[in-house]
Design a protein around this motif. Structure first.
Motif, mmCIF file in Angstrom:
data_model
loop_
_atom_site.group_PDB
_atom_site.id
_atom_site.type_symbol
_atom_site.label_atom_id
_atom_site.label_comp_id
_atom_site.label_asym_id
_atom_site.label_seq_id
_atom_site.Cartn_x
_atom_site.Cartn_y
_atom_site.Cartn_z
ATOM 1 N N TYR A 1 -8.119 55.475 74.058
ATOM 2 C CA TYR A 1 -9.302 55.643 73.224
ATOM 3 C C TYR A 1 -9.038 56.495 71.976
ATOM 4 N N GLY A 2 -9.222 55.872 70.800
ATOM 5 C CA GLY A 2 -9.192 56.602 69.543
ATOM 6 C C GLY A 2 -7.838 57.125 69.110
ATOM 7 N N PHE A 3 -6.758 56.744 69.803
ATOM 8 C CA PHE A 3 -5.453 57.349 69.515
ATOM 9 C C PHE A 3 -4.907 56.869 68.172
ATOM 10 N N SER A 4 -4.275 57.779 67.443
ATOM 11 C CA SER A 4 -3.529 57.427 66.234
ATOM 12 C C SER A 4 -2.140 58.029 66.344
ATOM 13 N N HIS A 5 -1.139 57.273 65.955
ATOM 14 C CA HIS A 5 0.237 57.708 66.120
ATOM 15 C C HIS A 5 0.510 59.010 65.369
ATOM 16 N N LEU A 6 1.282 59.862 66.009
ATOM 17 C CA LEU A 6 1.699 61.116 65.389
ATOM 18 C C LEU A 6 2.855 60.831 64.435
ATOM 19 N N ASP A 7 2.743 61.344 63.214
ATOM 20 C CA ASP A 7 3.829 61.126 62.264
ATOM 21 C C ASP A 7 4.854 62.261 62.353
ATOM 22 N N GLU A 8 5.863 62.178 61.513
ATOM 23 C CA GLU A 8 6.996 63.106 61.600
ATOM 24 C C GLU A 8 6.573 64.563 61.437
ATOM 25 N N ARG A 9 5.713 64.828 60.482
ATOM 26 C CA ARG A 9 5.289 66.216 60.249
ATOM 27 C C ARG A 9 4.445 66.742 61.400
ATOM 28 N N GLN A 10 3.605 65.891 61.965
ATOM 29 C CA GLN A 10 2.811 66.321 63.114
ATOM 30 C C GLN A 10 3.709 66.624 64.312
ATOM 31 N N VAL A 11 4.707 65.784 64.526
ATOM 32 C CA VAL A 11 5.641 66.020 65.631
ATOM 33 C C VAL A 11 6.409 67.318 65.415
ATOM 34 N N ASP A 12 6.824 67.580 64.193
ATOM 35 C CA ASP A 12 7.516 68.846 63.890
ATOM 36 C C ASP A 12 6.664 70.028 64.335
ATOM 37 N N LYS A 13 5.373 69.976 64.034
ATOM 38 C CA LYS A 13 4.484 71.088 64.393
ATOM 39 C C LYS A 13 4.315 71.183 65.906
ATOM 40 N N LEU A 14 4.194 70.051 66.593
ATOM 41 C CA LEU A 14 4.038 70.075 68.045
ATOM 42 C C LEU A 14 5.281 70.609 68.734
ATOM 43 N N VAL A 15 6.441 70.255 68.226
ATOM 44 C CA VAL A 15 7.689 70.799 68.772
ATOM 45 C C VAL A 15 7.701 72.316 68.599
ATOM 46 N N GLU A 16 7.268 72.771 67.429
ATOM 47 C CA GLU A 16 7.220 74.207 67.156
ATOM 48 C C GLU A 16 6.203 74.911 68.048
#
Length: 381
Positions: free
Chosen positions: A231-246
């Motif tokens: 429901y409502g999901f949108s793919h995480l892009d490179e910059r978002q993934v960088d922040k989640l890893v951090e």
């Protein structure tokens, strides 16, 4: 009729007031968990949150007789709207005193904001992405919350009913699971069979693998594929993934992170489980979610010394083609042992969609209770 004044947040001072309102409203509530103050600010700032690469948002405060009495965020996620072919404005960070005029003025502000931008429906509570808190609590008001979900007073859903026109769009269920004294036989047997039949295996990451060899990013690549149809999901892009890893991977206790590899395909990662010791009680000892001057010590006791009886099952993802092969059993078989080693007695399973019967069905093999429910509401504009 009261004079409710709605003001758009236009500077740092007002943004801090926007964040602070939640702490003031819930300071005396024994079930609410303060969110980390710096994380809240970072999420709401366009210069800090990479979600603004494909989102737009404004924030509003409600005043009555010079006092702040409510807040709301109006958000458009253009990537999600394109993915699901919707023209949707989201409302989030929706908090208010028990006054229908206040809540109504806030929601009408979001509705107008959305219509002015060509939107045809309003939905929420939702954040910028699925990594933000979603849904309004409608069951479980007497249960201690977590830092990863919304807590709200029981009068909130009654206000939504009072608005008129809003319908249930999606429900999320949360489970409290007792950590078993030994791994259930079904999990153990299934894990052993899966390992042999499909040549799958458990892998425990090193910090270097996650941060320097790209495995942290690979985890969220799997998440994108796993959650694609949700429901409502949108793919995480490179910059978002960088922040989640951090924000998550860098701080994780790697004993509580499990990966599943496929030995038939060069040890390709096909699934993962990420859990964190619960910070709920520690955060309640901070001053409004501030780390300093003394909040850091309560958090360190949890992160480093595991001084809690509860662990949060934060994220679990298995590639679609491996779900029917029982790959989940390998994750649980490994993590249950780790939980026992750390002395955890309970696990909090993070929100699962009501319609996701396959995921919800896995709790039948453990002593568990579905103890909270969150709902997203929607209506046409």
């Amino acid at each position: 009729m009261k004079n409710i004044d709605i003001r758009k947040v236009q500077n740092d001072k007002a943004l801090r007031q926007f964040v602070q309102f939640y702490y003031d409203l819930y300071r005396d509530c024994p079930y609410a968990v303060p969110f980390l103050y710096p994380d809240e600010l970072s999420t709401l700032r366009s210069d800090k949150n990479p979600a603004f690469d494909h989102c737009e948002a404004d924030y509003f405060l409600a005043y009555c007789e010079g006092r702040i009495v409510g807040r709301v965020a109006a958000i458009i996620n253009h990537t999600a709207n394109k993915r699901w072919n919707r023209k949707q404005v989201r409302f989030g960070w929706f908090d208010f005193v028990d006054d229908h005029e206040v809540s109504s003025a806030l929601i009408k502000t979001v509705e107008k904001w959305g219509r002015d931008r060509g939107m045809t429906e309003i939905c929420g509570p939702l954040g910028f992405t699925d990594m933000d808190r979603e849904g309004m609590l409608i069951e479980g008001f007497d249960r201690l919350s977590t830092m990863y979900i919304n807590y709200n007073y029981s009068y909130y859903p009654e206000h939504v009913q009072h608005f008129g026109g809003f319908q249930k769009d999606n429900d999320y269920l949360e489970y409290r699971v007792r950590v078993p004294e030994k791994t259930p036989e079904k999990f153990a047997r299934l894990a052993e069979m899966v390992e042999k039949r499909y040549n799958l295996k458990v892998h425990k990451f090193t910090r270097d693998e996650l941060l320097n060899q790209g495995k942290g990013h690979e985890v969220f690549d799997i998440l994108n594929k796993t959650y694609d149809s949700l429901y409502g999901f949108s793919h995480l892009d490179e910059r978002q993934v960088d922040k989640l890893v951090e924000d998550y991977i860098k701080k994780a206790d790697l004993n509580l992170v499990t990966a599943i590899l496929d030995g038939n395909h060069n040890d390709r990662m096909i699934g993962f489980g990420i859990s964190f010791p619960s910070f709920s009680k520690a955060l309640r000892k901070t001053h409004d979610g501030r780390i300093f001057p003394f909040g850091w010590w309560h958090l360190i006791k949890i992160l480093k010394y595991h001084m809690t009886d509860t662990v949060d099952l934060l994220l679990i993802g298995v590639l679609p083609e491996y779900r029917s092969k029982g790959a989940n059993s390998l994750i649980f078989n490994d993590l249950i042992q780790r939980f026992r080693d750390y002395g955890f007695k309970w696990a909090e399973a993070m929100p699962q969609m009501e319609s996701n019967t396959a995921v919800r069905g896995q709790w039948q093999y453990l002593e568990s209770e579905q103890h909270r429910r969150h709902r997203c509401f929607c209506k046409p504009l």
